[in-house]
Design a protein around this motif. Structure first.
Motif, PDB file in Angstrom:
ATOM      1  N   VAL A   1      42.548  45.063  39.856  1.00  0.00           N
ATOM      2  CA  VAL A   1      43.357  43.852  39.835  1.00  0.00           C
ATOM      3  C   VAL A   1      44.167  43.702  41.116  1.00  0.00           C
ATOM      4  CG1 VAL A   1      43.564  43.785  37.313  1.00  0.00           C
ATOM      5  CG2 VAL A   1      45.290  44.991  38.639  1.00  0.00           C
ATOM      6  N   ILE A   2      44.554  42.455  41.367  1.00  0.00           N
ATOM      7  CA  ILE A   2      45.518  42.137  42.417  1.00  0.00           C
ATOM      8  C   ILE A   2      46.568  41.219  41.797  1.00  0.00           C
ATOM      9  CG2 ILE A   2      43.957  42.438  44.377  1.00  0.00           C
ATOM     10  CD1 ILE A   2      43.581  39.389  44.426  1.00  0.00           C
ATOM     11  N   PRO A   3      47.746  41.151  42.399  1.00  0.00           N
ATOM     12  CA  PRO A   3      48.770  40.262  41.847  1.00  0.00           C
ATOM     13  C   PRO A   3      48.292  38.808  41.815  1.00  0.00           C
ATOM     14  CG  PRO A   3      49.737  41.781  43.434  1.00  0.00           C
ATOM     15  CD  PRO A   3      48.248  41.940  43.529  1.00  0.00           C
ATOM     16  N   ALA A   4      48.686  38.086  40.778  1.00  0.00           N
ATOM     17  CA  ALA A   4      48.362  36.662  40.669  1.00  0.00           C
ATOM     18  C   ALA A   4      48.889  35.953  41.906  1.00  0.00           C
ATOM     19  CB  ALA A   4      48.975  36.079  39.408  1.00  0.00           C
ATOM     20  N   GLY A   5      48.117  34.996  42.380  1.00  0.00           N
ATOM     21  CA  GLY A   5      48.510  34.246  43.564  1.00  0.00           C
ATOM     22  C   GLY A   5      47.929  34.796  44.844  1.00  0.00           C
ATOM     23  N   LYS A   6      47.493  36.055  44.831  1.00  0.00           N
ATOM     24  CA  LYS A   6      46.828  36.646  45.994  1.00  0.00           C
ATOM     25  C   LYS A   6      45.354  36.287  45.950  1.00  0.00           C
ATOM     26  CE  LYS A   6      50.206  39.436  47.491  1.00  0.00           C
ATOM     27  NZ  LYS A   6      50.651  39.706  48.813  1.00  0.00           N
TER      28      LYS A   6
ATOM     29  N   MET B   1      51.708  39.110  36.290  1.00  0.00           N
ATOM     30  CA  MET B   1      50.399  38.533  36.064  1.00  0.00           C
ATOM     31  C   MET B   1      49.449  39.088  37.125  1.00  0.00           C
ATOM     32  SD  MET B   1      50.883  35.352  33.867  1.00  0.00           S
ATOM     33  CE  MET B   1      49.320  34.787  34.272  1.00  0.00           C
ATOM     34  N   TRP B   2      48.202  39.256  36.710  1.00  0.00           N
ATOM     35  CA  TRP B   2      47.207  39.896  37.570  1.00  0.00           C
ATOM     36  C   TRP B   2      45.910  39.103  37.557  1.00  0.00           C
ATOM     37  CZ3 TRP B   2      49.070  43.790  40.375  1.00  0.00           C
ATOM     38  CH2 TRP B   2      50.247  44.380  39.944  1.00  0.00           C
ATOM     39  N   GLN B   3      45.162  39.235  38.631  1.00  0.00           N
ATOM     40  CA  GLN B   3      43.817  38.674  38.717  1.00  0.00           C
ATOM     41  C   GLN B   3      42.832  39.835  38.646  1.00  0.00           C
ATOM     42  OE1 GLN B   3      42.848  35.788  41.795  1.00  0.00           O
ATOM     43  NE2 GLN B   3      45.030  35.694  42.279  1.00  0.00           N
ATOM     44  N   ILE B   4      41.859  39.720  37.796  1.00  0.00           N
ATOM     45  CA  ILE B   4      40.860  40.769  37.618  1.00  0.00           C
ATOM     46  C   ILE B   4      39.744  40.589  38.636  1.00  0.00           C
ATOM     47  CG2 ILE B   4      39.161  41.740  36.003  1.00  0.00           C
ATOM     48  CD1 ILE B   4      41.047  40.775  33.758  1.00  0.00           C
ATOM     49  N   PHE B   5      39.276  41.699  39.177  1.00  0.00           N
ATOM     50  CA  PHE B   5      38.166  41.679  40.127  1.00  0.00           C
ATOM     51  C   PHE B   5      36.949  41.055  39.445  1.00  0.00           C
ATOM     52  CE2 PHE B   5      34.488  43.837  42.100  1.00  0.00           C
ATOM     53  CZ  PHE B   5      34.671  43.400  43.399  1.00  0.00           C
ATOM     54  N   PRO B   6      36.267  40.121  40.123  1.00  0.00           N
ATOM     55  CA  PRO B   6      35.145  39.416  39.488  1.00  0.00           C
ATOM     56  C   PRO B   6      34.079  40.333  38.878  1.00  0.00           C
ATOM     57  CG  PRO B   6      35.681  38.407  41.592  1.00  0.00           C
ATOM     58  CD  PRO B   6      36.512  39.657  41.490  1.00  0.00           C
ATOM     59  N   GLY B   7      33.807  41.449  39.491  1.00  0.00           N
ATOM     60  CA  GLY B   7      32.791  42.360  38.973  1.00  0.00           C
ATOM     61  C   GLY B   7      33.222  43.157  37.760  1.00  0.00           C
ATOM     62  N   ASP B   8      34.493  43.063  37.388  1.00  0.00           N
ATOM     63  CA  ASP B   8      35.016  43.834  36.257  1.00  0.00           C
ATOM     64  C   ASP B   8      35.291  42.989  35.013  1.00  0.00           C
ATOM     65  OD1 ASP B   8      34.954  46.038  37.903  1.00  0.00           O
ATOM     66  OD2 ASP B   8      37.109  46.053  38.289  1.00  0.00           O
ATOM     67  N   LEU B   9      35.093  41.691  35.101  1.00  0.00           N
ATOM     68  CA  LEU B   9      35.427  40.818  33.969  1.00  0.00           C
ATOM     69  C   LEU B   9      34.721  41.225  32.683  1.00  0.00           C
ATOM     70  CD1 LEU B   9      35.511  37.327  35.681  1.00  0.00           C
ATOM     71  CD2 LEU B   9      37.440  38.584  34.714  1.00  0.00           C
ATOM     72  N   ASN B  10      33.465  41.664  32.785  1.00  0.00           N
ATOM     73  CA  ASN B  10      32.718  42.037  31.577  1.00  0.00           C
ATOM     74  C   ASN B  10      33.368  43.197  30.824  1.00  0.00           C
ATOM     75  OD1 ASN B  10      31.977  43.756  33.732  1.00  0.00           O
ATOM     76  ND2 ASN B  10      30.088  44.315  32.681  1.00  0.00           N
ATOM     77  N   LYS B  11      34.089  44.067  31.531  1.00  0.00           N
ATOM     78  CA  LYS B  11      34.753  45.203  30.876  1.00  0.00           C
ATOM     79  C   LYS B  11      35.860  44.741  29.937  1.00  0.00           C
ATOM     80  CE  LYS B  11      33.954  48.283  34.764  1.00  0.00           C
ATOM     81  NZ  LYS B  11      34.613  49.100  35.799  1.00  0.00           N
TER      82      LYS B  11
END
Length: 72
Positions: free
Chosen positions: A46-51, A1-11
């Motif tokens: 992205v970064i790993p979920a939980g980070k 699972m990954w967290q998307i960088f806030p500035g990239d969500l629109n992509k």
């Protein structure tokens, strides 16, 4: 699972569940990985979920990207 960088969500808004995505390591960007769409080669950081994203670095990147868009 990954967290998307806030500035990239629109992509990701145009991504459909059936789109093939792959993970790549990256250098010189915030985060150490990007997820790439096989259809249009769009990339999201992205970064790993939980980070946690480093707050100051995120703020700086978002500010730089906003300034770059204003110049266009």
């Amino acid at each position: 699972m990954w967290q998307i960088f806030p500035g990239d969500l629109n992509k990701t808004l145009a991504w459909k569940p059936e789109i093939d995505l792959h993970l790549e390591r990256t250098v010189g960007e915030i985060g150490a990985y990007v997820v790439v769409s096989a259809i249009d080669q769009s990339r999201v950081r992205v970064i790993p979920a939980g980070k946690s994203w480093p707050v100051e670095e995120v703020r700086d990147v978002l500010q730089e990207e906003a300034e770059r868009k204003e110049r266009l």
